[in-house]
Design a protein around this motif. Structure first.
Motif, PDB file in Angstrom:
ATOM      1  N   ALA A  83       0.828  -1.210   0.000  1.00 33.67           N
ATOM      2  CA  ALA A  83       0.000   0.000   0.000  1.00 33.67           C
ATOM      3  C   ALA A  83       0.862   1.259   0.000  1.00 33.67           C
ATOM      4  N   ALA A  84       1.969   1.235   0.721  1.00 35.03           N
ATOM      5  CA  ALA A  84       2.862   2.397   0.762  1.00 35.03           C
ATOM      6  C   ALA A  84       3.478   2.664  -0.608  1.00 35.03           C
ATOM      7  N   LEU A  85       3.907   1.602  -1.274  1.00 38.71           N
ATOM      8  CA  LEU A  85       4.483   1.759  -2.617  1.00 38.71           C
ATOM      9  C   LEU A  85       3.423   2.288  -3.587  1.00 38.71           C
ATOM     10  N   ALA A  86       2.235   1.745  -3.515  1.00 39.84           N
ATOM     11  CA  ALA A  86       1.150   2.199  -4.394  1.00 39.84           C
ATOM     12  C   ALA A  86       0.816   3.661  -4.127  1.00 39.84           C
ATOM     13  N   ASP A  87       0.808   4.042  -2.860  1.00 37.62           N
ATOM     14  CA  ASP A  87       0.510   5.425  -2.501  1.00 37.62           C
ATOM     15  C   ASP A  87       1.547   6.377  -3.099  1.00 37.62           C
ATOM     16  N   ASP A  88       2.809   5.951  -3.137  1.00 34.42           N
ATOM     17  CA  ASP A  88       3.874   6.756  -3.753  1.00 34.42           C
ATOM     18  C   ASP A  88       3.605   7.027  -5.232  1.00 34.42           C
ATOM     19  N   HIS A  89       2.804   6.136  -5.859  1.00 39.25           N
ATOM     20  CA  HIS A  89       2.485   6.260  -7.284  1.00 39.25           C
ATOM     21  C   HIS A  89       1.042   6.721  -7.511  1.00 39.25           C
ATOM     22  N   ASP A  90       0.392   7.191  -6.460  1.00 40.37           N
ATOM     23  CA  ASP A  90      -0.998   7.652  -6.540  1.00 40.37           C
ATOM     24  C   ASP A  90      -1.945   6.591  -7.083  1.00 40.37           C
ATOM     25  N   VAL A  91      -1.718   5.348  -6.676  1.00 42.52           N
ATOM     26  CA  VAL A  91      -2.568   4.226  -7.071  1.00 42.52           C
ATOM     27  C   VAL A  91      -3.467   3.873  -5.883  1.00 42.52           C
ATOM     28  N   ASP A  92      -4.775   3.764  -6.131  1.00 41.36           N
ATOM     29  CA  ASP A  92      -5.713   3.371  -5.083  1.00 41.36           C
ATOM     30  C   ASP A  92      -5.505   1.905  -4.734  1.00 41.36           C
ATOM     31  N   VAL A  93      -5.562   1.604  -3.432  1.00 45.43           N
ATOM     32  CA  VAL A  93      -5.275   0.247  -2.960  1.00 45.43           C
ATOM     33  C   VAL A  93      -6.389  -0.270  -2.065  1.00 45.43           C
ATOM     34  N   VAL A  94      -6.668  -1.562  -2.216  1.00 46.92           N
ATOM     35  CA  VAL A  94      -7.556  -2.289  -1.319  1.00 46.92           C
ATOM     36  C   VAL A  94      -6.704  -3.390  -0.698  1.00 46.92           C
ATOM     37  N   GLU A  95      -6.607  -3.400   0.635  1.00 43.37           N
ATOM     38  CA  GLU A  95      -5.818  -4.421   1.332  1.00 43.37           C
ATOM     39  C   GLU A  95      -6.748  -5.506   1.872  1.00 43.37           C
ATOM     40  N   ALA A  96      -6.295  -6.761   1.772  1.00 39.95           N
ATOM     41  CA  ALA A  96      -7.110  -7.867   2.275  1.00 39.95           C
ATOM     42  C   ALA A  96      -6.227  -8.964   2.848  1.00 39.95           C
ATOM     43  N   ILE A  97      -6.717  -9.588   3.893  1.00 42.38           N
ATOM     44  CA  ILE A  97      -6.070 -10.766   4.477  1.00 42.38           C
ATOM     45  C   ILE A  97      -7.141 -11.842   4.555  1.00 42.38           C
ATOM     46  N   GLU A  98      -6.839 -13.003   3.972  1.00 41.44           N
ATOM     47  CA  GLU A  98      -7.771 -14.127   3.968  1.00 41.44           C
ATOM     48  C   GLU A  98      -7.109 -15.341   4.613  1.00 41.44           C
ATOM     49  N   HIS A  99      -7.899 -16.335   4.959  1.00 46.31           N
ATOM     50  CA  HIS A  99      -7.409 -17.582   5.552  1.00 46.31           C
ATOM     51  C   HIS A  99      -7.734 -18.737   4.627  1.00 46.31           C
ATOM     52  N   GLY A 100      -6.769 -19.634   4.406  1.00 46.63           N
ATOM     53  CA  GLY A 100      -7.026 -20.828   3.611  1.00 46.63           C
ATOM     54  C   GLY A 100      -5.863 -21.192   2.720  1.00 46.63           C
ATOM     55  N   GLN A 101      -6.143 -22.012   1.718  1.00 49.07           N
ATOM     56  CA  GLN A 101      -5.117 -22.411   0.754  1.00 49.07           C
ATOM     57  C   GLN A 101      -4.871 -21.238  -0.187  1.00 49.07           C
ATOM     58  N   PRO A 102      -3.610 -20.816  -0.337  1.00 49.40           N
ATOM     59  CA  PRO A 102      -3.329 -19.607  -1.118  1.00 49.40           C
ATOM     60  C   PRO A 102      -3.928 -19.590  -2.524  1.00 49.40           C
ATOM     61  N   ASN A 103      -3.724 -20.646  -3.297  1.00 52.14           N
ATOM     62  CA  ASN A 103      -4.235 -20.623  -4.674  1.00 52.14           C
ATOM     63  C   ASN A 103      -5.758 -20.507  -4.706  1.00 52.14           C
ATOM     64  N   GLU A 104      -6.443 -21.197  -3.816  1.00 57.40           N
ATOM     65  CA  GLU A 104      -7.903 -21.134  -3.777  1.00 57.40           C
ATOM     66  C   GLU A 104      -8.386 -19.747  -3.352  1.00 57.40           C
ATOM     67  N   GLN A 105      -7.719 -19.162  -2.374  1.00 58.43           N
ATOM     68  CA  GLN A 105      -8.103 -17.836  -1.897  1.00 58.43           C
ATOM     69  C   GLN A 105      -7.839 -16.765  -2.961  1.00 58.43           C
ATOM     70  N   ILE A 106      -6.727 -16.880  -3.672  1.00 56.49           N
ATOM     71  CA  ILE A 106      -6.396 -15.923  -4.735  1.00 56.49           C
ATOM     72  C   ILE A 106      -7.456 -15.979  -5.832  1.00 56.49           C
ATOM     73  N   LEU A 107      -7.771 -17.175  -6.281  1.00 54.45           N
ATOM     74  CA  LEU A 107      -8.766 -17.325  -7.353  1.00 54.45           C
ATOM     75  C   LEU A 107     -10.153 -16.875  -6.889  1.00 54.45           C
ATOM     76  N   GLY A 108     -10.518 -17.228  -5.675  1.00 50.98           N
ATOM     77  CA  GLY A 108     -11.807 -16.819  -5.134  1.00 50.98           C
ATOM     78  C   GLY A 108     -11.907 -15.309  -4.980  1.00 50.98           C
ATOM     79  N   TYR A 109     -10.833 -14.702  -4.503  1.00 56.28           N
ATOM     80  CA  TYR A 109     -10.817 -13.244  -4.354  1.00 56.28           C
ATOM     81  C   TYR A 109     -10.965 -12.578  -5.717  1.00 56.28           C
ATOM     82  N   ALA A 110     -10.246 -13.085  -6.697  1.00 59.64           N
ATOM     83  CA  ALA A 110     -10.331 -12.517  -8.051  1.00 59.64           C
ATOM     84  C   ALA A 110     -11.758 -12.565  -8.572  1.00 59.64           C
ATOM     85  N   ASP A 111     -12.439 -13.687  -8.380  1.00 62.20           N
ATOM     86  CA  ASP A 111     -13.830 -13.824  -8.829  1.00 62.20           C
ATOM     87  C   ASP A 111     -14.761 -12.871  -8.073  1.00 62.20           C
TER      88      ASP A 111
END
Length: 148
Positions: free
Chosen positions: A77-105
């Motif tokens: 988020a700090a790096l994105a802020d340096d470039h004026d990019v809006d950021v959404v931060e999230a922390i999820e629990h579970g298997q990484p690949n499943e959580q990444i794909l689910g979040y994307a959907d």
């Protein structure tokens, strides 16, 4: 072209390199950047064989993982802020690949940017990397960034 870009992070050097690319891509496309940290299920190997961990021990491990996730997402988020990019931060629990794909959907992600090797490095290659699983199953483009 891209309105929402996802960059999963595990706080590793490979994830940091992918983050730089994701921020640049988001900046070029005036896109919102989503950063996701996935807390994996607690490995039983953290405790002595045969010992039943006390509830406080479990809580300490989960708290440590959450702190790592907060630090990793805040860094992006700090790096994105340096470039004026809006950021959404999230922390999820579970298997990484499943959580990444689910979040994307769930969040209408248009592209995923991720490193080819995270914390587990070569050891993860035996069972298949998170990145490989995401590439194979993703419905959106996945830009993989190789650590030099």
């Amino acid at each position: 072209m891209y309105d929402r870009i996802l960059v999963p992070t595990d706080g590793s050097e490979a994830a940091a390199i992918a983050t730089e690319e994701a921020v640049e891509l988001a900046e070029l496309n005036d896109a919102e950047l989503h950063v996701l940290y996935v807390i994996e299920p607690i490995p039983l190997g953290k405790f002595a064989a045969g010992a039943e961990p006390a509830s406080a021990e479990w809580d300490d491990v989960v708290d440590e993982q959450r702190t790592e996730g907060e630090d990793a997402t805040a860094s992006v988020a700090a790096l994105a802020d340096d470039h004026d990019v809006d950021v959404v931060e999230a922390i999820e629990h579970g298997q990484p690949n499943e959580q990444i794909l689910g979040y994307a959907d769930e969040h209408g992600i248009d592209a995923i940017v991720m490193g080819t090797h995270g914390r587990s490095g070569a050891g993860r290659l035996v069972v298949g990397s998170v990145t490989e699983k995401v590439v194979r199953k993703s419905d959106v483009p996945v830009l993989t960034i190789r650590k030099s």
